[in-house]
Structure formats: structure tokens, C-alpha cells
Motif scaffolding. Structure first.
Motif, mmCIF file in Angstrom:
data_model
loop_
_atom_site.group_PDB
_atom_site.id
_atom_site.type_symbol
_atom_site.label_atom_id
_atom_site.label_comp_id
_atom_site.label_asym_id
_atom_site.label_seq_id
_atom_site.Cartn_x
_atom_site.Cartn_y
_atom_site.Cartn_z
ATOM 1 N N MET A 42 -48.156 -22.052 -35.611
ATOM 2 C CA MET A 42 -49.614 -21.977 -35.549
ATOM 3 C C MET A 42 -50.211 -23.340 -35.234
ATOM 4 N N ALA A 43 -49.694 -24.366 -35.903
ATOM 5 C CA ALA A 43 -50.190 -25.719 -35.664
ATOM 6 C C ALA A 43 -49.929 -26.148 -34.230
ATOM 7 N N GLU A 44 -48.760 -25.847 -33.715
ATOM 8 C CA GLU A 44 -48.418 -26.218 -32.334
ATOM 9 C C GLU A 44 -49.418 -25.624 -31.352
ATOM 10 N N LYS A 45 -49.710 -24.339 -31.495
ATOM 11 C CA LYS A 45 -50.615 -23.674 -30.565
ATOM 12 C C LYS A 45 -52.037 -24.211 -30.686
ATOM 13 N N LEU A 46 -52.481 -24.498 -31.910
ATOM 14 C CA LEU A 46 -53.832 -25.028 -32.067
ATOM 15 C C LEU A 46 -53.937 -26.442 -31.513
ATOM 16 N N VAL A 47 -52.933 -27.265 -31.765
ATOM 17 C CA VAL A 47 -52.976 -28.645 -31.259
ATOM 18 C C VAL A 47 -52.959 -28.661 -29.735
ATOM 19 N N ASP A 48 -52.299 -27.700 -29.106
ATOM 20 C CA ASP A 48 -52.364 -27.594 -27.648
ATOM 21 C C ASP A 48 -53.809 -27.479 -27.177
ATOM 22 N N VAL A 49 -54.604 -26.682 -27.896
ATOM 23 C CA VAL A 49 -56.023 -26.503 -27.560
ATOM 24 C C VAL A 49 -56.794 -27.798 -27.783
ATOM 25 N N VAL A 50 -56.519 -28.456 -28.904
ATOM 26 C CA VAL A 50 -57.232 -29.699 -29.235
ATOM 27 C C VAL A 50 -56.945 -30.792 -28.209
ATOM 28 N N LEU A 51 -55.689 -30.963 -27.831
ATOM 29 C CA LEU A 51 -55.341 -32.025 -26.885
ATOM 30 C C LEU A 51 -55.970 -31.799 -25.523
ATOM 31 N N LYS A 52 -56.074 -30.539 -25.142
ATOM 32 C CA LYS A 52 -56.732 -30.236 -23.869
ATOM 33 C C LYS A 52 -58.185 -30.695 -23.901
ATOM 34 N N LYS A 53 -58.846 -30.518 -25.028
ATOM 35 C CA LYS A 53 -60.241 -30.947 -25.158
ATOM 36 C C LYS A 53 -60.356 -32.467 -25.193
ATOM 37 N N LEU A 54 -59.347 -33.131 -25.773
ATOM 38 C CA LEU A 54 -59.373 -34.591 -25.865
ATOM 39 C C LEU A 54 -58.855 -35.269 -24.596
ATOM 40 N N GLY A 55 -58.338 -34.467 -23.669
ATOM 41 C CA GLY A 55 -57.810 -35.032 -22.438
ATOM 42 C C GLY A 55 -56.496 -35.741 -22.614
ATOM 43 N N ILE A 56 -55.683 -35.273 -23.565
ATOM 44 C CA ILE A 56 -54.391 -35.898 -23.861
ATOM 45 C C ILE A 56 -53.270 -34.939 -23.483
ATOM 46 N N ARG A 57 -52.236 -35.470 -22.867
ATOM 47 C CA ARG A 57 -51.061 -34.647 -22.548
ATOM 48 C C ARG A 57 -49.875 -35.176 -23.341
ATOM 49 N N ALA A 58 -49.359 -34.356 -24.227
ATOM 50 C CA ALA A 58 -48.205 -34.762 -25.051
ATOM 51 C C ALA A 58 -47.493 -33.509 -25.528
ATOM 52 N N PRO A 59 -46.196 -33.408 -25.306
ATOM 53 C CA PRO A 59 -45.450 -32.215 -25.742
ATOM 54 C C PRO A 59 -45.313 -32.179 -27.259
ATOM 55 N N CYS A 60 -45.151 -30.984 -27.794
ATOM 56 C CA CYS A 60 -44.991 -30.814 -29.241
ATOM 57 C C CYS A 60 -43.564 -31.177 -29.654
ATOM 58 N N PRO A 61 -43.405 -32.068 -30.650
ATOM 59 C CA PRO A 61 -42.060 -32.439 -31.104
ATOM 60 C C PRO A 61 -41.677 -31.826 -32.458
ATOM 61 N N THR A 62 -42.577 -31.054 -33.081
ATOM 62 C CA THR A 62 -42.355 -30.670 -34.477
ATOM 63 C C THR A 62 -41.206 -29.692 -34.669
ATOM 64 N N HIS A 63 -40.777 -29.033 -33.597
ATOM 65 C CA HIS A 63 -39.657 -28.095 -33.732
ATOM 66 C C HIS A 63 -38.311 -28.810 -33.817
ATOM 67 N N LYS A 64 -38.306 -30.112 -33.542
ATOM 68 C CA LYS A 64 -37.036 -30.858 -33.577
ATOM 69 C C LYS A 64 -37.085 -32.102 -34.463
ATOM 70 N N GLU A 65 -38.275 -32.506 -34.891
ATOM 71 C CA GLU A 65 -38.414 -33.674 -35.763
ATOM 72 C C GLU A 65 -38.295 -33.231 -37.226
ATOM 73 N N SER A 66 -37.264 -33.682 -37.910
ATOM 74 C CA SER A 66 -37.010 -33.255 -39.289
ATOM 75 C C SER A 66 -38.043 -33.820 -40.255
ATOM 76 N N LEU A 67 -38.259 -33.098 -41.330
ATOM 77 C CA LEU A 67 -39.123 -33.592 -42.396
ATOM 78 C C LEU A 67 -38.381 -34.654 -43.206
ATOM 79 N N PRO A 68 -39.102 -35.531 -43.894
ATOM 80 C CA PRO A 68 -38.448 -36.528 -44.745
ATOM 81 C C PRO A 68 -37.490 -35.863 -45.735
#
Length: 546
Positions: A356-382
């Protein structure tokens, strides 16, 4: 305006926290998350603690089934230390509709949810305490997950990557310039001050509270509110998650969770997400359902009951909560209502929060004019690195091997940092859950623990069979020693904690638990003189009837 941030997130549950982490890992700066209470104090801290395989939804909600199956695998990779791989069983009993079995098999195949049928003898060998009258059994990839730790370590990761996290900060107004949302007005309940924040984007991630936020600018979201009640047994009755193989209904799932078992849940329509007191009818129905799954539940002590709110997407005429999908929806209010700078997200589940967060952040970045792929599916939690020798840890923390194993199971690799807070002590504060004093100090210093409730949620102190009867005083003392809060503040939250615990225990005061509550009340009154505070604080008022 007192402050400026690029993105403000309203809501400190797993959805809002996951959004903060996603934004931070994609390089967005000046992120601020605001939560009116403690982190994970709403639905994120009032659930089964179940990592869904997707099997529960394969018949009537295939989209949610696919999403759960996908996110189940991702969470096992990025947060293995928060998951107990119990596995799951779907069992069919004589009173369950036989036709549902074929629908279940077909649904699993269509959605890609992994399953395997077991023989009755195999199932009873795996779980001897299962109801021996079971007719069909299927094994799936369900698991138990620590929802509190998932939320808190996600928040911790967001903070070390630049996001600001502020609990006890309630948004009391949304500031607009014409049809543009430009900020929020906030009340800080700890410091008792009001201030304003300017922001390019405001995200409403409050889920069941979403319409309370959108109401501030005259918007109503199409959601239905629902309450689910759960009961907690004092021990692990089974070691595998067990689901009923029938259309979703009350009392379908029994989850082994740390040292306890959680049975749920009901589905009751509500008009306010704060109305969460379980009814006696719901509790008795949960007990009956637990006994149907395992006769062992009949002789097991129930230590508390609680309820959590759900926000379900309305489907128009058919708004029966059991029939509504568990999917989520993002509302871009610039498109939906002509209000720019404001986005809401509602629905979904704990298991799918990262997606859910990934899809929402995609919308937010488009509004901010930022292009950056989502890394949360591979970045481990502490703490995901669990390569810790429990015998070495036991020696360093001056505790038993068993206690060291329990601490590693809660924190994974983060114990390397927690050791630094031991100060050479070997003090176990909560014997039920083997909680070391170093864990509590770490939670206060790094994980926004500001009261006794916070400590229980972060470290599981007081969440075992005795329900903090023996350790609550120690928690209050450690909080006082480790923080600058006054004695009056600590006492106020001590009373608040007792009141909250009483609300969860009073509805389940059956024979065994009634005796436990009487003992607990005697300890509080004889050792803590809390009977002298009854009138001032109205603590445990119903206890006078015992």
C-alpha cells in the motif's frame, strides 16, 4: 507557519509508518509523521498478529489473496526476525459446508496461493490438540508476526533514514489556500502546545479515523467501520495457525502468538472507531469457536479481550462487513474533489501495508516531480540479521540461555545495540516474557516509549500470562529513571495503564481469571495503595463489586 516539511503523514499505524519509510528510502527529505496517540495504538496494535498466506480470501476476494501471498514472501525476506513460521491449517468440521472445500481448492489454484492437503492422521500428528472430528485439512503459508515490532522497527528505520516521527501529536485542522491544502494545525498533548506546519503534500493514513480527518475540509470517504473482537488465552494451545474452512465468519482463526494464543474475530458495524469495548456476546462466541477448533481451549484461562477497528471500502447497496473486500484504495483528492496537495489511503491489511505504501508513494513522487524506484521490497528492517549466538548473549547480559533466545526472537540482530543498555546488569524485569532491563532502556531511548503502555508494546513486558501483575511497578520505575518525566506524570500513566488493562480483563472474568484479578487487585491495593486513589483517578471502579 511554525515549520515547513515536504510531506506530512497523518497516522502512526503500520500504513502511515510504511509510507514514511518508503519516502525516506526513496530519498525524499523533510518527511514528518504525526500520530495523535502512541505509535501502533489503533488497528495496527489490535489484530491477530497473523501474516496472511492469502488463503482466507481465495474464494471471495482474489485480489487480496494475491496481494497477501506476494507480501507474505516479501516480509519473510525483509523481516524474518519478526515472524514465527508456524505454518497454517485450514480445517473442515462436520458443521462446515462441504461444498466450500472445492471452492477453496479452486480459489487457491486461481490465485497462486500455495496449499497442500494433509491426511487426518498427518494433521493430528502435527497438532494433537486439534478437534479429532476434522474432515479435511490443508496446509498453507500462514505465520505469526509481531505487529507492534513490525510497526516500530519500520518507524525506526524511517527515522534513521531521515523521517521525523512524532507521537502524541494530533492534527486538529487542515490549512487551505483556496482549493489547495498547504499544511496542518497540530496539538502536542505532551507539551500542551499548538503549532502549524506548512507542507507540499498532506497524506491521510488514519484508516478507520480517515473520515474524521477528511471532515476537516468537508470530504466524506466511502468507507464502512467495523469492529472485530479477539480473546487471548494464557498459553499456546496450538503451535500452528488454524483457520476454519468455511465462508469468513465469526471465530475463524486461532493464532499462536509468543507465549499466548489469540482467537478471533467478530464483525460488528460501528459508527466511531473509538467504540471498541468487546461485548459479552462476542466473547462467548469466541470461546465457543475456539473450543470447536480445539477442545483444549475449554480448560485454558482467558486473560483478556480486546477489539480493533476496520475501515472497509463501501460497495454501495451491499455493505455487509463480511461480504466487503479487504482491499485498499488511494484517494487523490485533486482528482476526486478538486483539492490539491491532499491524498488519503484506506482499507488493506497489516500483511499488505508495505505494498500500500509503495503504491501511494508512487503517486506522491509524481506530484513532487521525483523519479525513484521503490526499494522496500528488498531493504531489510533493522535486526533482520539473526546470526547471534544465544549462549554468548546470555553471558554478556548475565541471563539464562532461554531468556537470551527469547530476546533474540524479539529483536534479531538489534540485540547488538541493545546490549549497550545493559550497564552490566542481568535484570529480567518481566519473567513471563523474559524481558531484560536493557530492552526497556533501548525502547525509551530509541523507540519513542513514553509510558508503560509503550513499554509493553515494544518489549512485550506485561503481555504474558500474569498481564503485568508482577512487573508493572518495575516498568514505572525504569521509565522514571530513564526519562525526565515527573513522578506525577508516571503515576498518571500508571493509573491509565491499570484502567486500560481492567477494561480488557473485566469482560473475561470467568472462574480462573476472576481469582487472578482478585489477587492482582490485592497486590495493587496492599503494595501500591491504589485503593486510596480510587476516588481521585476512578481506577478499577467495577472492582468494588468483587
Amino acid at each position: 507557519m511554525d515549520e515547513k516539511h515536504s510531506v506530512v503523514i497523518i497516522g502512526g499505524g503500520i500504513t502511515g509508518i510504511s509510507i514514511a519509510r518508503d519516502l525516506a528510502l526513496r530519498g525524499v527529505s523533510d518527511i514528518l509523521l504525526l500520530e495523535k496517540d502512541a505509535l501502533a495504538s489503533g488497528a495496527s496494535g489490535r489484530n491477530h498478529g497473523l501474516l496472511h498466506s492469502g488463503a482466507r480470501y481465495v474464494v471471495k476476494d482474489p485480489l487480496s489473496a494475491r496481494e497477501c501471498a506476494q507480501e507474505n514472501k516479501i516480509l519473510r525476506k525483509i523481516a524474518p526476525h519478526l515472524i514465527e513460521d508456524t505454518g497454517g491449517l485450514f480445517i473442515s468440521l462436520p458443521q462446515d459446508p462441504p461444498s466450500y472445500v472445492d471452492e477453496f481448492i479452486r480459489g487457491c489454484k486461481n490465485t497462486g496461493v500455495e496449499f497442500e492437503e494433509l491426511s487426518i492422521s498427518e494433521a493430528l500428528k502435527l497438532e494433537p490438540n486439534l478437534n479429532p472430528e476434522i474432515l479435511r485439512v490443508f496446509h498453507v503459508n500462514d505465520a505469526s508476526i509481531d505487529a507492534f515490532q513490525l510497526a516500530l522497527l519500520t518507524a525506526y528505520d524511517a527515522s534513521i533514514n531521515g523521517a521525523s516521527i512524532r507521537p502524541f501529536s494530533k492534527v486538529i485542522d487542515i490549512i487551505k489556500d483556496g482549493m489547495d491544502v498547504i499544511g496542518v494545525k497540530v496539538y502536542d498533548s505532551l507539551r500542551r502546545r499548538t503549532y502549524t506546519i506548512r507542507s507540499e503534500i498532506v497524506i491521510n493514513a488514519t484508516n478507520a479515523w480517515a473520515n474524521k480527518v477528511t471532515k476537516l475540509i468537508g470530504i466524506q470517504l466511502p468507507i464502512i467501520l467495523d469492529r472485530g473482537t479477539l480473546i487471548v488465552f494464557s498459553r499456546r494451545i496450538l503451535n500452528t495457525v488454524v483457520n476454519r474452512l468455511r465462508p469468513p465468519s465469526d471465530g475463524d482463526i486461532l493464532v499462536p502468538h509468543h507465549t499466548t494464543s489469540i482467537m478471533g474475530t467478530t464483525s460488528i458495524s460501528i459508527d466511531d472507531p473509538e467504540k471498541l469495548l468487546p461485548s459479552s456476546e462476542e466473547i462467548f462466541s469466541m470461546v465457543k469457536a475456539a473450543v470447536e477448533i480445539t477442545p483444549e481451549a475449554r480448560s485454558s484461562r482467558i486473560i483478556r479481550a480486546y477489539a480493533g477497528p476496520r475501515a472497509l471500502l463501501s460497495m454501495g447497496a451491499n455493505n455487509s462487513s463480511r461480504e466487503l473486500p479487504r482491499s485498499y484504495r488511494i484517494f487523490d483528492h485533486e482528482i476526486e474533489n478538486g483539492v490539491s496537495g491532499f491524498i488519503s489511503i484506506v482499507g488493506g491489511k497489516l500483511t499488505t501495508a508495505r505494498l500500500m505504501a509503495e503504491k501511494l508513494v508512487d503517486v506522491v513522487l509524481k506530484k513532487l516531480g521525483i523519479r525513484a524506484p521503490c526499494p522496500t521490497h528488498k531493504e531489510s528492517l533493522p535486526g533482520a540479521d539473526r546470526d547471534i549466538n544465544y549462549e554468548d548473549l546470555a553471558k554478556k547480559m548475565k541471563i539464562s540461555n532461554a531468556a537470551a533466545m527469547r530476546i533474540i526472537s524479539r529483536w534479531g540482530g538489534m540485540v547488538r545495540e541493545i546490549i549497550n543498555y545493559a550497564n552490566g546488569e542481568g535484570t529480567i524485569v518481566c519473567s513471563c516474557e523474559s524481558v531484560h532491563v536493557a530492552e526497556l532502556r533501548f525502547a525509551i531511548e530509541k523507540l519513542w516509549a513514553m509510558n508503560i503502555d509503550d513499554l509493553t508494546k515494544r518489549c512485550r513486558a506485561g503481555m504474558g500470562p500474569c498481564q503485568a501483575m508482577n512487573c508493572v511497578y518495575r516498568l514505572a520505575s525504569i521509565l522514571r529513571q530513564s526519562n525526565n518525566f515527573s513522578a506525577d506524570y508516571i503515576l498518571d500513566y500508571f493509573i491509565h495503564f491499570l484502567r486500560r488493562r481492567w477494561r480488557g480483563e473485566y469482560p473475561v472474568m470467568f472462574s480462573h481469571q476472576e481469582r487472578q484479578c482478585i489477587l492482582k487487585l490485592a497486590i495493587y491495593c496492599c503494595l501500591g495503595n491504589f485503593d486510596k486513589l480510587l476516588k481521585k483517578y476512578e481506577v478499577l471502579p467495577s472492582a468494588k463489586r468483587i
